[in-house]
Design a protein around this motif. Structure first.
Motif, PDB file in Angstrom:
ATOM      1  N   THR A  76      14.718  -0.991   4.942  1.00  0.00           N
ATOM      2  CA  THR A  76      13.748   0.051   5.143  1.00  0.00           C
ATOM      3  C   THR A  76      12.296  -0.510   4.762  1.00  0.00           C
ATOM      4  N   VAL A  77      12.088  -0.728   3.588  1.00  0.00           N
ATOM      5  CA  VAL A  77      10.942  -1.062   3.167  1.00  0.00           C
ATOM      6  C   VAL A  77      10.413  -2.501   3.816  1.00  0.00           C
ATOM      7  N   TYR A  78      11.342  -3.533   4.202  1.00  0.00           N
ATOM      8  CA  TYR A  78      10.773  -4.642   4.922  1.00  0.00           C
ATOM      9  C   TYR A  78      10.303  -4.050   6.285  1.00  0.00           C
ATOM     10  N   ALA A  79      10.920  -3.119   6.927  1.00  0.00           N
ATOM     11  CA  ALA A  79      10.362  -2.619   8.019  1.00  0.00           C
ATOM     12  C   ALA A  79       8.990  -2.059   7.846  1.00  0.00           C
ATOM     13  N   LEU A  80       8.884  -1.276   6.772  1.00  0.00           N
ATOM     14  CA  LEU A  80       7.628  -0.573   6.504  1.00  0.00           C
ATOM     15  C   LEU A  80       6.538  -1.645   6.331  1.00  0.00           C
ATOM     16  N   VAL A  81       6.817  -2.710   5.596  1.00  0.00           N
ATOM     17  CA  VAL A  81       5.734  -3.704   5.247  1.00  0.00           C
ATOM     18  C   VAL A  81       5.515  -4.259   6.493  1.00  0.00           C
ATOM     19  N   ASN A  82       6.553  -4.886   7.483  1.00  0.00           N
ATOM     20  CA  ASN A  82       6.368  -5.735   8.440  1.00  0.00           C
ATOM     21  C   ASN A  82       5.401  -4.760   9.539  1.00  0.00           C
ATOM     22  N   ALA A  83       5.748  -3.538   9.489  1.00  0.00           N
ATOM     23  CA  ALA A  83       5.102  -2.670  10.591  1.00  0.00           C
ATOM     24  C   ALA A  83       3.716  -2.631  10.276  1.00  0.00           C
ATOM     25  N   ASN A  84       3.332  -2.592   8.915  1.00  0.00           N
ATOM     26  CA  ASN A  84       1.964  -2.441   8.434  1.00  0.00           C
ATOM     27  C   ASN A  84       1.168  -3.696   8.557  1.00  0.00           C
ATOM     28  N   VAL A  85       1.895  -5.003   8.409  1.00  0.00           N
ATOM     29  CA  VAL A  85       1.206  -6.211   8.755  1.00  0.00           C
ATOM     30  C   VAL A  85       1.036  -6.372  10.250  1.00  0.00           C
ATOM     31  N   ALA A  86       2.115  -5.949  11.232  1.00  0.00           N
ATOM     32  CA  ALA A  86       1.854  -5.628  12.592  1.00  0.00           C
ATOM     33  C   ALA A  86       0.581  -5.003  12.738  1.00  0.00           C
ATOM     34  N   ALA A  97      10.014  -8.294  13.618  1.00  0.00           N
ATOM     35  CA  ALA A  97      10.798  -8.379  12.665  1.00  0.00           C
ATOM     36  C   ALA A  97      10.833  -6.897  11.937  1.00  0.00           C
ATOM     37  N   ALA A  98       9.867  -6.089  12.269  1.00  0.00           N
ATOM     38  CA  ALA A  98       9.940  -4.657  11.816  1.00  0.00           C
ATOM     39  C   ALA A  98      10.948  -4.024  12.759  1.00  0.00           C
ATOM     40  N   ALA A  99      10.918  -4.496  13.720  1.00  0.00           N
ATOM     41  CA  ALA A  99      11.844  -3.563  15.050  1.00  0.00           C
ATOM     42  C   ALA A  99      13.157  -4.065  14.685  1.00  0.00           C
ATOM     43  N   ASP A 100      13.521  -5.148  14.261  1.00  0.00           N
ATOM     44  CA  ASP A 100      14.706  -5.616  13.957  1.00  0.00           C
ATOM     45  C   ASP A 100      15.274  -5.194  12.830  1.00  0.00           C
ATOM     46  N   ALA A 101      14.428  -4.872  11.737  1.00  0.00           N
ATOM     47  CA  ALA A 101      14.565  -4.394  10.390  1.00  0.00           C
ATOM     48  C   ALA A 101      15.068  -2.789  10.548  1.00  0.00           C
ATOM     49  N   ILE A 102      14.365  -2.216  11.336  1.00  0.00           N
ATOM     50  CA  ILE A 102      14.737  -0.839  11.673  1.00  0.00           C
ATOM     51  C   ILE A 102      16.186  -0.685  12.044  1.00  0.00           C
ATOM     52  N   LYS A 103      16.637  -1.442  12.992  1.00  0.00           N
ATOM     53  CA  LYS A 103      17.775  -1.730  13.671  1.00  0.00           C
ATOM     54  C   LYS A 103      19.002  -1.809  12.504  1.00  0.00           C
ATOM     55  N   LYS A 104      18.533  -2.903  11.612  1.00  0.00           N
ATOM     56  CA  LYS A 104      19.411  -3.320  10.616  1.00  0.00           C
ATOM     57  C   LYS A 104      19.611  -2.120   9.537  1.00  0.00           C
ATOM     58  N   ALA A 105      18.475  -1.445   9.363  1.00  0.00           N
ATOM     59  CA  ALA A 105      18.768  -0.599   8.288  1.00  0.00           C
ATOM     60  C   ALA A 105      19.417   0.654   8.620  1.00  0.00           C
ATOM     61  N   LYS A 106      19.361   0.999   9.908  1.00  0.00           N
ATOM     62  CA  LYS A 106      20.009   2.241  10.549  1.00  0.00           C
ATOM     63  C   LYS A 106      21.644   2.012  10.468  1.00  0.00           C
ATOM     64  N   GLU A 107      21.856   0.717  10.749  1.00  0.00           N
ATOM     65  CA  GLU A 107      23.335   0.036  10.630  1.00  0.00           C
ATOM     66  C   GLU A 107      23.865   0.434   8.998  1.00  0.00           C
ATOM     67  N   LEU A 108      22.967  -0.040   8.092  1.00  0.00           N
ATOM     68  CA  LEU A 108      23.475   0.334   6.882  1.00  0.00           C
ATOM     69  C   LEU A 108      23.321   1.727   6.249  1.00  0.00           C
ATOM     70  N   ASP A 109      22.459   2.496   6.701  1.00  0.00           N
ATOM     71  CA  ASP A 109      22.233   3.652   6.341  1.00  0.00           C
ATOM     72  C   ASP A 109      23.230   4.715   6.711  1.00  0.00           C
ATOM     73  N   ALA A 110      24.415   4.786   6.248  1.00  0.00           N
ATOM     74  CA  ALA A 110      25.349   5.603   6.959  1.00  0.00           C
ATOM     75  C   ALA A 110      24.942   7.120   6.548  1.00  0.00           C
ATOM     76  N   ASP A 111      24.322   7.317   5.603  1.00  0.00           N
ATOM     77  CA  ASP A 111      23.847   8.684   5.011  1.00  0.00           C
ATOM     78  C   ASP A 111      22.379   9.298   5.671  1.00  0.00           C
ATOM     79  N   ASN A 112      21.855   8.337   6.278  1.00  0.00           N
ATOM     80  CA  ASN A 112      20.671   8.960   6.567  1.00  0.00           C
ATOM     81  C   ASN A 112      19.628   9.136   5.617  1.00  0.00           C
ATOM     82  N   LYS A 113      19.974   8.320   4.396  1.00  0.00           N
ATOM     83  CA  LYS A 113      18.833   8.784   3.282  1.00  0.00           C
ATOM     84  C   LYS A 113      17.517   8.083   3.588  1.00  0.00           C
ATOM     85  N   HIS A 114      17.162   7.069   4.417  1.00  0.00           N
ATOM     86  CA  HIS A 114      16.075   6.606   4.745  1.00  0.00           C
ATOM     87  C   HIS A 114      15.462   7.001   6.104  1.00  0.00           C
TER      88      HIS A 114
END
Length: 389
Positions: A76-86, A97-114
């Motif tokens: 999630t932080v990786y997505a935020l950082v790269n979105a800001n860099v973009a 990189a941010a788009a790929d990170a969002i996809k990966k984070a959603k796969e890992l975030d089963a409880d939607n904490k982020h």
């Protein structure tokens, strides 16, 4: 034995130190990103560049380590950082990189904490794609603009401005089916500032695809939604005239004339509608009113002449078919028709005056003089027609 225990303890300490280092990198990235966000919110994003660089370096280390690479927060932080860099550097690589990170984070975030932070990252990517689309639009690369606006909509679904711009880009690239799709999405958004324009333009888009049925349907919807809008009402009238529903819109035209009595086009349309309803006298009257507003209105002059000539021709055909007439009665009726057709002459002459090379108008004018048995004038017009050839 003791030696082995010492080695094991040493390894455990080393492993714990590495995990702590990676957790520290995540905290460092979050802290640096927060500092950057504060400066960005104050309108000083460039001043925060060093903070964003620090955040990027830290999160790159955290994302690469086995202990943290499968953590939803890290991605999630990786997505935020790269979105800001973009956004800051207009970097497509960072956006990917941010788009790929969002996809990966959603796969890992089963409880939607982020979920909230991932939404923010997505919104930034949506803005990035929108800005890229505007750049393509400015270069008149409308196909690319449409694609980029579409990318933005994946992160900003339902955004009315983006949807509208997507439709405009499709129009500019003559992709009318896509433009129709985007415009129809905006129909329920009555609060959207361009809602009226969308409804008025939608029938035109259907006409561009040769779909008169839907053009008529949505023209009627536009009038229903905006009954006092001149463009919507006139368009509905024009479309009905195009498809042959002339008599159907006579009342609509008359109602609009009551609101806009100096609109020459409305009188012209009324003439067409009345003529189709076999009300020749009312049609001529309407054309005359259009010409009174604009004496150089060529189409109104042409139709006024044609309506008079057609009326005389129909009466002449009836006279010719009446075998009960004596020669004297026949001649009397023909003379009356010659007098009646004189009403067409000033309109025919006006059309020719406005366009001396209008072969159809010249042909009608010659036919007029032939009927009047004016050989000299007929020859004069024939000479003009010959000169055109």
């Amino acid at each position: 034995m003791n030696f082995k225990k010492a080695i094991l303890f040493s390894l455990l300490v080393a492993a714990g130190t590495t995990t702590f280092a990676q957790t520290s990198n995540l905290r460092k990235a979050k802290s640096s990103l927060q500092k950057y966000d504060e400066l960005k919110s104050a309108g000083s994003a460039e001043l925060g560049r060093s903070n964003l660089t620090t955040a990027k370096e830290a999160i790159d280390q955290a994302i690469a380590h086995d202990k943290t690479k499968d953590d939803a927060e890290t991605w999630t932080v990786y997505a935020l950082v790269n979105a800001n860099v973009a956004t800051l550097d207009n970097s497509e690589e960072a956006a990917t990189a941010a788009a790929d990170a969002i996809k990966k984070a959603k796969e890992l975030d089963a409880d939607n904490k982020h979920g909230d932070n991932l939404t923010i990252a997505g919104q930034m990517l949506g803005q990035f794609s929108f800005n890229q689309g505007v750049g393509a639009w400015d270069k008149q690369d409308f196909k690319t603009a449409y694609k980029l606006f579409g990318n933005a909509l994946t992160y900003l679904p339902g955004d009315t401005t983006l949807t509208y711009y997507s439709g405009l880009a499709a129009i500019q690239s003559q992709d009318y089916p896509s433009a129709i799709e985007k415009y129809k999405e905006l129909i329920p958004a009555k609060e959207f500032s361009a809602h009226r324009s969308v409804l008025v333009d939608l029938p035109k888009l259907y006409l561009s695809t040769q779909d008169t049925i839907n053009a008529l349907e949505y023209a009627a919807i536009a009038v229903r939604e905006y009954p006092d809008d001149n463009d919507a009402v006139v368009q509905n009238i024009e479309l009905n005239l195009i498809v042959g529903n002339e008599a159907k819109v006579i009342t609509d035209i008359e109602n609009q004339i009551a609101k806009d009595g100096n609109n020459k086009s409305l009188y012209y349309y009324l003439g067409i509608a009345q003529s189709a309803a076999n009300n020749s006298d009312k049609a001529i009257e309407a054309y005359k009113k259009a010409i009174a507003i604009d004496p150089n209105y060529s189409d109104a002059n042409r139709n006024a002449a044609a309506t008079i000539i057609n009326s005389v021709r129909d009466e002449l055909n009836a006279v010719n078919e009446d075998k009960t007439l004596s020669n004297a009665d026949y001649n009397t009726k023909v003379d009356a028709l010659k007098e009646k057709i004189k009403g067409a002459l000033p309109y025919l002459e006006k059309v020719v005056e406005l366009n001396p090379q209008d072969s159809d108008a010249l042909r009608s004018l010659k036919g007029y003089y032939d009927f009047q048995q004016d050989e000299a004038k007929s020859a004069e017009i024939q000479a003009k027609m010959d000169a055109l050839n």
